[in-house]
Structures are given as structure tokens and as C-alpha cells.
Design an enzyme around this catalytic site. Structure first.
Site, mmCIF file in Angstrom:
data_model
loop_
_atom_site.group_PDB
_atom_site.id
_atom_site.type_symbol
_atom_site.label_atom_id
_atom_site.label_comp_id
_atom_site.label_asym_id
_atom_site.label_seq_id
_atom_site.Cartn_x
_atom_site.Cartn_y
_atom_site.Cartn_z
ATOM 1 C CG ASP A 1 -14.683 -6.326 -1.531
ATOM 2 O OD1 ASP A 1 -13.448 -6.458 -1.420
ATOM 3 O OD2 ASP A 1 -15.492 -7.214 -1.177
ATOM 4 C CB ALA B 1 -13.738 -8.507 -9.669
ATOM 5 C CG ASP C 1 -5.237 -7.897 -2.630
ATOM 6 O OD1 ASP C 1 -4.791 -9.052 -2.720
ATOM 7 O OD2 ASP C 1 -5.236 -7.243 -1.568
ATOM 8 N NE ARG D 1 -2.615 -1.330 3.615
ATOM 9 C CZ ARG D 1 -2.977 -2.521 4.071
ATOM 10 N NH1 ARG D 1 -3.748 -3.293 3.340
ATOM 11 N NH2 ARG D 1 -2.593 -2.940 5.250
ATOM 12 C CB CYS E 1 -3.136 -14.059 -0.793
ATOM 13 S SG CYS E 1 -4.903 -14.281 -1.018
HETATM 14 C C1 LIG Z 1 -7.377 -10.166 -0.075
HETATM 15 S S1 LIG Z 1 -8.824 -9.258 0.218
HETATM 16 C C2 LIG Z 1 -8.368 -7.634 -0.315
HETATM 17 C C3 LIG Z 1 -7.596 -6.832 0.723
HETATM 18 C C4 LIG Z 1 -7.448 -5.369 0.406
HETATM 19 N N1 LIG Z 1 -6.751 -5.149 -0.837
HETATM 20 C C5 LIG Z 1 -6.765 -4.615 1.544
HETATM 21 O O1 LIG Z 1 -5.647 -4.076 1.346
HETATM 22 O O2 LIG Z 1 -7.340 -4.544 2.632
HETATM 23 C C6 LIG Z 1 -9.872 -9.860 -1.053
HETATM 24 C C7 LIG Z 1 -11.202 -9.149 -1.194
HETATM 25 O O3 LIG Z 1 -11.815 -9.616 -2.417
HETATM 26 C C8 LIG Z 1 -13.215 -9.562 -2.249
HETATM 27 N N2 LIG Z 1 -13.847 -10.390 -3.299
HETATM 28 C C9 LIG Z 1 -13.956 -11.734 -3.345
HETATM 29 N N3 LIG Z 1 -14.543 -12.114 -4.504
HETATM 30 C C10 LIG Z 1 -14.803 -10.985 -5.195
HETATM 31 C C11 LIG Z 1 -15.405 -10.716 -6.456
HETATM 32 N N4 LIG Z 1 -15.844 -11.706 -7.239
HETATM 33 N N5 LIG Z 1 -15.514 -9.439 -6.860
HETATM 34 C C12 LIG Z 1 -15.078 -8.420 -6.074
HETATM 35 N N6 LIG Z 1 -14.510 -8.616 -4.858
HETATM 36 C C13 LIG Z 1 -14.358 -9.877 -4.425
HETATM 37 C C14 LIG Z 1 -13.435 -10.031 -0.841
HETATM 38 O O4 LIG Z 1 -14.692 -9.608 -0.358
HETATM 39 C C15 LIG Z 1 -12.225 -9.389 -0.115
HETATM 40 O O5 LIG Z 1 -12.615 -8.175 0.467
#
Ligand SMILES: C[S@@+](CC[C@H](N)C(=O)[O-])C[C@H]1O[C@@H](n2cnc3c(N)ncnc32)[C@H](O)[C@@H]1O
Length: 393
Positions: free
Chosen positions: A248, A275, A295, A209, A335
Site C-alpha cells: 500500500d 502499486a 483493490d 475477503r 469502488c
Molecule cells: C479501497 S482501499 C483497500 C481496502 C483493502 N483491500 C481492505 O480490504 O481493507 C484502497 C487502498 O489503496 C491505497 N492506494 C491508493 N493509491 C495507491 C497506489 N498508487 N499504490 C498503492 N496503494 C494505493 C490506499 O492507501 C488504500 O489503502
């Protein structure tokens, strides 16, 4: 220590890795009535002492070694010694107190306790258990952390997947706090401890970040999988990005992200959407962000899910490469521990070829330094974060 049951391994144990596969346990030595998760003495095939460990003969990690010293008592003082060493690394060496009030204190095997994750999140110390045996030591873990962080609330949880696999539960306490607040480089975040993902806040992306914030001045950013706004808010508040949109799929995460924008008086548009359709809509509408962050959550949980995970990473990154503006920047992350850095770079290479793009990689990063890697424990290395400039061929 003589009261502990003894488990014998097949042959010698040469690796410093704290896991012993179930298949390496001498079946005839398994104590008949030992509860899964019991603390046991461990000897090798020749009867030589190996140490003390947590036994779970019904799952693939049959034994997690806690110490190589068979005479060491496993009590609050044992945990406190490990926590103190980990804290010195974070506070005296990495000087994370100068960055904010949140860091990962214990990163499992890399910090000497297999299956244990501890995050310090402002006024809360959050413990996540990945091993049934550790659930028996909740009182000792709490006592050690309360002594080390007086005044902070200690919250203990079970990782949901591990709890299913290893068959254990951790009951929340009625007075457990449900939220906390953390500050990172001056940016403030609410952390939902009850319904948030993982420990509630993705501390592992802290350094990424920070780096991204240096690249966005005057540019537009689309932060896909934004969760509670980590990349978005750093880009808006510290990076002086021209325009920031965070997306998200999780409604609750978006609600927290909106509150986080208010907390920081930041102008960010947070949108609840999936997404894939969102990125396709961007293409259709001709919206081309100059910086794009991808991410996603872990797309491959183990080796069995690796092929499918690689396919989804490919689909997502191809779409992302089409969306990002000509000459723009892409930060794309994985991840999934089951996907190696080489695998992930290969996905990006193929995605670039399919979309006729050229990627110039500026940095291949991992998790922040408070998520150290045990060199003999490859599982502790899981995050890949690739920063690249994108141009058309
Ligand atoms: C690894 S976390 C992201 C962390 C964030 N970048 C941070 O710095 O706090 C992954 C995120 O992807 C979201 N997510 C999962 N599937 C998704 C989708 N199909 N479209 C959008 N977001 C999605 C989850 O809700 C989660 O908040």
C-alpha cells in the site's frame, strides 16, 4: 410542523428516490432566509404534501427527502426507528453478530436516510455525514445511537468531500476515541478512526475477503492496495496461503497492517510502495504471485472523471494480468459508482485482449449484504469485485 418553511416542487414527484435536483425546486417558493441544510415541508406543484426534507438550494442535490409523512417529527425517536429497523436487518436477518463485532448499520438512502453512513466497529459507533442538513441533527443522531448501543462510544465525522461541496464542518470531541478494534471471522484488526480511510475499515469487502480466503490454500498471494491488511490477513490466517505480501502507498495504513499481523500472529510481509512501480518490479524480477488482489481507491468520483478512471483501471489491470502466474487467480475491484459493472467488465475484456490472456470469471460480486442497494437509488451500488482465473492465450 406548521412552523417549518414550505418548499414547492415543479410538477409531481413520481420517483421513490429521496433526492430532488435543485432544478426541480420552484425558485419563488424558496424561503429567503432558510439556512442551507434547513428542514422544510415539501409540496408538489399542485400543493399536495410530499413530505419533509433537508433543503440545500446551492448544490445539485437541492433537497433530500427524509420522510413522506408530513406529520412525522424529525427527532431522536425518528432516527432511532430507522436505526432499529436497520439493526434488525443486520442482526436478525443477516446474523452478522455470528461473523464478528462490526457491520454497516446505515447505508445511506438504502436504509432510509439520505447522506448518512453508520458503521458499528467493535466498541465504537462511527457516523459519517454526507449532507449538511444532517449536521444540524448531530445531537439527535448521537442520542438515538447511544440508546441503541449503550456502552459504545459514538464518533461523528463529516465526509471530507461532501463537507467541502455542501459547506459544513463537524468538530471532533476531545474525548472521541482515536482507535478501536474489530473482529471478522476471528481475524482481529486495529481501526484508526482519526487517519484511517473512509470510516476506518472497509466492511464492504467482508464477503469478498471470506471468499478469497477459500481460494488461496498453499498459494502465494500479492495483495496490492492492502490498506490495513484485510485480504492479506484473512488469506494468511484462515486461508492458509503459502506466502502473503501486502502493498500500500499509505505509510500509516502499512504501520497498522504490521500491527494487525502481530495481533493475529500471521506471517505477512507488508511493504509501503506505489502499486504501479511495484508491479513493474515484480515483472522485472520474475515474481509471479499465484493470486493477485487489486483493490484501488475510487478512481472516478463522478461522471466527469469516468473516462480518466477507466483509463487508469485499464493500465492497472493490464499490468496485473502480466504479473499474475499462469493459471493463477485475479481479484480485481472498482469502488467507483460512476463506473458501471458493464464498464468494468469491458475494461477487463480489453485488458485481457491487450495482454493476450483469457479470463474465466468465477464470480462478480459487490459489497457485503449490510451495504444494501436501493433499487431506485443506483448510487447505493458502487463496488464491483471480479474473481477470475487467468491463462495465456
Ligand atoms: C479501497 S482501499 C483497500 C481496502 C483493502 N483491500 C481492505 O480490504 O481493507 C484502497 C487502498 O489503496 C491505497 N492506494 C491508493 N493509491 C495507491 C497506489 N498508487 N499504490 C498503492 N496503494 C494505493 C490506499 O492507501 C488504500 O489503502
Amino acid at each position: 410542523m406548521s412552523a417549518l418553511p414550505t418548499v414547492r416542487l415543479k410538477g409531481r414527484l413520481n420517483s421513490p428516490h429521496p433526492w430532488v435536483w435543485r432544478t426541480r425546486l420552484e425558485a419563488s417558493s424558496l424561503p429567503r432566509r432558510a439556512e442551507p441544510g434547513a428542514l422544510v415541508r415539501v409540496v408538489d406543484g399542485a400543493g399536495e404534501p410530499v413530505g419533509l426534507g433537508l433543503l440545500h438550494p446551492h448544490v445539485s442535490i437541492g433537497l433530500r427527502l427524509l420522510t413522506r409523512d408530513p406529520a412525522e417529527a424529525i427527532d431522536a425517536a425518528f432516527f432511532r426507528r430507522r436505526f432499529e429497523a436497520a439493526r434488525r436487518l443486520r442482526e436478525d436477518v443477516l446474523r452478522l453478530g455470528e461473523v464478528g463485532d462490526a457491520y454497516r448499520l446505515m447505508h445511506g438512502e438504502a436504509d432510509g436516510i439520505s447522506g448518512l453512513v453508520v458503521d458499528v466497529l467493535g466498541e465504537v459507533v462511527r457516523v459519517d455525514l454526507f449532507a449538511r442538513g444532517l449536521a444540524r441533527f448531530q445531537d439527535e443522531l448521537r442520542a438515538a445511537l447511544e440508546a441503541l448501543y449503550p456502552g459504545k462510544s459514538v464518533v461523528v465525522r463529516a465526509d471530507a468531500h461532501s463537507a467541502d461541496v455542501e459547506g459544513f464542518r463537524v468538530r471532533p470531541r476531545p474525548d472521541d476515541p482515536t482507535r478501536t478494534e474489530v473482529t471478522e471471522h476471528g481475524v482481529r484488526f486495529e481501526v484508526d478512526l482519526r487517519e484511517g480511510h473512509k470510516t476506518g475499515f472497509f466492511l464492504d469487502q467482508r464477503e469478498n475477503r471470506d471468499f478469497l480466503a477459500r481460494l488461496v490454500r498453499g498459494r502465494s498471494l500479492l495483495d496490492v492496495h492492502c490498506y490495513t491488511g484485510g485480504f492479506s490477513l484473512h488469506a494468511a490466517v484462515r486461508g492458509e496461503a503459502r506466502q502473503v505480501v501486502g502493498v500500500d502507498i499509505d505509510e500509516k495504513a502499512i504501520a497498522v497492517a504490521k500491527r494487525n499481523a502481530k495481533r493475529n500472529q500471521a506471517r505477512v510481509r507488508f511493504v509501503r510502495a506505489d502499486a504501479f512501480p511495484y508491479l513493474r518490479d515484480c515483472l522485472r524480477r520474475g515474481e509471479r504471485p499465484e493470486v493477485l488482489v487489486l483493490d484501488p481507491p475510487k478512481l472516478a468520483r463522478g461522471r466527469k472523471e469516468r473516462a480518466e478512471g477507466l483509463r487508469v483501471y485499464g493500465d492497472l489491470n493490464r499490468l496485473g494480468l502480466e504479473v499474475v502466474a499462469e493459471g493463477g487467480l485475479l481479484l480485481t475491484c472498482s469502488c467507483s459508482g460512476a463506473v458501471s459493472e458493464e464498464d468494468f467488465l469491458d475494461v477487463l475484456r480489453r485488458s485481457a485482449a491487450r495482454t493476450r490472456k483469457e479470463l474465466t470469471v468465477l464470480r462478480v460480486a459487490g459489497a457485503a449484504a449490510d451495504h444494501p442497494v436501493g433499487l431506485h437509488v443506483p448510487e447505493t451500488r458502487y463496488l464491483k469485485a471480479v474473481f477470475a482465473r487467468v491463462r495465456s492465450l
